[in-house]
Design an enzyme around this catalytic site. Sequence first.
Site, PDB file in Angstrom:
ATOM      1  CD  GLU A  57     -42.127 -28.871 -17.392  1.00  0.00           C
ATOM      2  OE1 GLU A  57     -41.179 -28.532 -18.134  1.00  0.00           O
ATOM      3  OE2 GLU A  57     -42.167 -29.976 -16.811  1.00  0.00           O
ATOM      4  CG  PHE A 119     -35.667 -36.245  -6.312  1.00  0.00           C
ATOM      5  CD1 PHE A 119     -34.542 -35.996  -7.088  1.00  0.00           C
ATOM      6  CD2 PHE A 119     -36.809 -36.711  -6.939  1.00  0.00           C
ATOM      7  CE1 PHE A 119     -34.548 -36.218  -8.462  1.00  0.00           C
ATOM      8  CE2 PHE A 119     -36.830 -36.947  -8.309  1.00  0.00           C
ATOM      9  CZ  PHE A 119     -35.697 -36.693  -9.072  1.00  0.00           C
ATOM     10  CD  GLN A 120     -38.187 -34.174  -9.991  1.00  0.00           C
ATOM     11  OE1 GLN A 120     -39.343 -34.491  -9.729  1.00  0.00           O
ATOM     12  NE2 GLN A 120     -37.674 -34.266 -11.205  1.00  0.00           N
ATOM     13  CE  LYS A 169     -46.216 -38.513  -4.787  1.00  0.00           C
ATOM     14  NZ  LYS A 169     -45.127 -39.207  -5.436  1.00  0.00           N
ATOM     15  CG  MET A 481     -34.939  -5.785 -31.610  1.00  0.00           C
ATOM     16  SD  MET A 481     -35.393  -4.492 -32.769  1.00  0.00           S
ATOM     17  CE  MET A 481     -37.169  -4.512 -32.615  1.00  0.00           C
TER      18      MET A 481
HETATM   19  C1  LIG Z   1     -35.808 -15.111 -23.852  1.00  0.00           C
HETATM   20  C2  LIG Z   1     -35.142 -13.938 -24.461  1.00  0.00           C
HETATM   21  N1  LIG Z   1     -33.812 -13.924 -24.652  1.00  0.00           N
HETATM   22  C3  LIG Z   1     -33.221 -12.845 -25.232  1.00  0.00           C
HETATM   23  C4  LIG Z   1     -33.944 -11.775 -25.630  1.00  0.00           C
HETATM   24  C5  LIG Z   1     -33.275 -10.564 -26.280  1.00  0.00           C
HETATM   25  N2  LIG Z   1     -33.743 -10.402 -27.667  1.00  0.00           N
HETATM   26  C6  LIG Z   1     -34.737  -9.549 -28.012  1.00  0.00           C
HETATM   27  S1  LIG Z   1     -35.106  -9.604 -29.620  1.00  0.00           S
HETATM   28  C7  LIG Z   1     -33.940 -10.755 -29.915  1.00  0.00           C
HETATM   29  C8  LIG Z   1     -33.722 -11.291 -31.307  1.00  0.00           C
HETATM   30  C9  LIG Z   1     -34.854 -12.064 -31.822  1.00  0.00           C
HETATM   31  O1  LIG Z   1     -34.444 -12.712 -32.992  1.00  0.00           O
HETATM   32  P1  LIG Z   1     -35.456 -13.399 -33.960  1.00  0.00           P
HETATM   33  O2  LIG Z   1     -36.366 -14.295 -33.231  1.00  0.00           O
HETATM   34  O3  LIG Z   1     -34.694 -14.038 -35.077  1.00  0.00           O
HETATM   35  O4  LIG Z   1     -36.343 -12.187 -34.488  1.00  0.00           O
HETATM   36  P2  LIG Z   1     -35.953 -10.925 -35.406  1.00  0.00           P
HETATM   37  O5  LIG Z   1     -35.565  -9.818 -34.502  1.00  0.00           O
HETATM   38  O6  LIG Z   1     -34.819 -11.352 -36.292  1.00  0.00           O
HETATM   39  O7  LIG Z   1     -37.203 -10.626 -36.148  1.00  0.00           O
HETATM   40  C10 LIG Z   1     -33.258 -11.087 -28.741  1.00  0.00           C
HETATM   41  C11 LIG Z   1     -32.119 -12.051 -28.659  1.00  0.00           C
HETATM   42  C12 LIG Z   1     -35.339 -11.821 -25.397  1.00  0.00           C
HETATM   43  N3  LIG Z   1     -36.143 -10.808 -25.712  1.00  0.00           N
HETATM   44  N4  LIG Z   1     -35.907 -12.912 -24.834  1.00  0.00           N
END
Ligand SMILES: Cc1ncc(C[n+]2csc(CCOP(=O)(O)OP(=O)(O)O)c2C)c(N)n1
Length: 582
Positions: A57, A119-120, A169, A481
């Site tokens: 979803e 449920f749900q 529902k 990042m």
């Molecule tokens: C759902 C979610 N979980 C955690 C984060 C924290 N976060 C921001 S950037 C990042 C790393 C992203 O890694 P990747 O997709 O490999 O991209 P890169 O930075 O290596 O280009 C994380 C864990 C987030 N923004 N969203």
Amino acid sequence: MADDTRPKELTGAQALVESLERVGVDVIFGIPGGAILPAYDPLGQSELVRHILVRHEQGAAHAAEGYAMATGRVGVCMATSGPGATNLVTGIADAYLDSVPIVAITGQVASTAVGTDAFQEADIRGITMPITKHSFLVTRAQDIPSAIKEAFHIAGTGRPGPVLVDITKDALVSSAPFEWPHELDLPGYRPTINPHAKQIREAAKMIKAASRPTLYVGGGVVKSEAFEELAELVKITQIPLVTTLMARGAFPDSDPLHMGMPGMHGHVSAVGALQRSDLLITLGARFDDRVTGKLDTFAPGAQVIHADIDPAEIGKNRSVDVPIVGDLKLTIAALNEVLRGEDLGDYSAWRAYLTNLKTKYAADPQPTKGDMLSPEYVIKRIGEMSGPDAYYAVGVGQHQMWAAHLLPFEKPGRWMNSGGAGTMGYCVPAAMGAKVGKPGELVWGIDGDGCFQMTNQELVTCALNDIPIKIAVINNESLGMVRQWQTLFYGERYSNTDLNSWRIPDFPKLAEAMGAVGLRAETVEEVDEVIAKALEINDRPVVVEFIVHKDAMVWPMVPAGTSNDDILIAKDLAPNWEDEIL
Ligand SMILES: Cc1ncc(C[n+]2csc(CCOP(=O)(O)OP(=O)(O)O)c2C)c(N)n1
């Protein structure tokens, strides 16, 4: 003779589908389940509404966003009660923060069971209350048509946003006469569309008096499709401008007056244009902390004009000298009207100062870093080989920022990213939604290896539903990042950011298993080869993995919580602001 004037008797489920058809829905992304099941029966027979069966979803919600961003129409997702509905929450929050018009339709347990931990059962209305523009809980079949009509109106007008319609529902299975409401009954919902003439005159006066004005352009300009008006404003005034992450493409990057993107990872010239300005003409932007840095040192010498359709934005973060509430298309047109032919200030010294910064600190990505591919180069080549007409969705992380810098932003409305929430997992489903909305256009997703592992299963949906998107996985083997922050602020202690994704999974094989074509590039020569190959394939989705250096960093950077004045262009290297005397 039959009495045609009498409303026909429909089940709630039939009324829902008929209502969706009447508001012009052509596609819904979703997954059925017990509570919403009655709706899936007539939906399966609709000749006007296509339902795309997603794999999760969250994918449905982001696909609805991607569709909305690419088409300017309201995107629709659908789920069952409980876990189906809660799986939509991330996408709904994302749409809320980025003002994306979507309607989420969820099934709910029978009204008699609501509140019994049936449920749900999940109180999805309660859960999403703070992240929707509005929400409905519908418990009677006869209320479905008006709820749908109102939901679409609210989602798509004023400041766009997500609206939830939760339907029990018993409302879906019981019958009632179908009556399509001719009038909307929404007391209290009257977005201000027309800007106040007095405020426009005040703004014009300030613009004339300024010597270092900057147009601070945000995502609102994209939402109101005020591109021509903005182009004219720039033409009339010759005022330099910046476009935020959400507004990339709202004005061509190639224009000499465009100073780039401001913010934590913005261009030096754009950060300088805000920081050293004496007047910010703020158009549909919200002074996000990623743009302002430490708020009390943001643009210290600037007066502020703030135009936005949402009065709640005005003065929220930064005090405002001239507030203008209204649709930006009309607001900018009105400003043009009063400024056209007027004697404006001489901003040439200001322009020269910023242009110098722009030239001096322009990015120049090299193809490799050490003996490995550089991610910046890969992203730049995708943009160069695909051109400014292509639609680009991105994930969240370093690749998102490089994409925001290096893709060809010349045309509006082609950029889809999760700016406000920063949602990993956005890219693949958003690209899917964009391609469904714009089937004839080239749609790229540029994703990180971390993000891709969150929602890549929607490639199965794409393969089965003739949605041939192209996904570039920029594989730096890490949550890049986060790793960058560990490099800079945690003494290079890389706790839990190594994904081992040069070993597992094998992305091209994973792609093949999902019915997509899988390609990989590791050398400079292979980069163009695989992009060219990907561009030739149009009967299936394609995944191209680029193996890139893991230590590439996003520059410039304003470390979180510090002043924009402390922007760094590389580790321990600050720009020289004082080269030119203003
Ligand atoms: C759902 C979610 N979980 C955690 C984060 C924290 N976060 C921001 S950037 C990042 C790393 C992203 O890694 P990747 O997709 O490999 O991209 P890169 O930075 O290596 O280009 C994380 C864990 C987030 N923004 N969203």
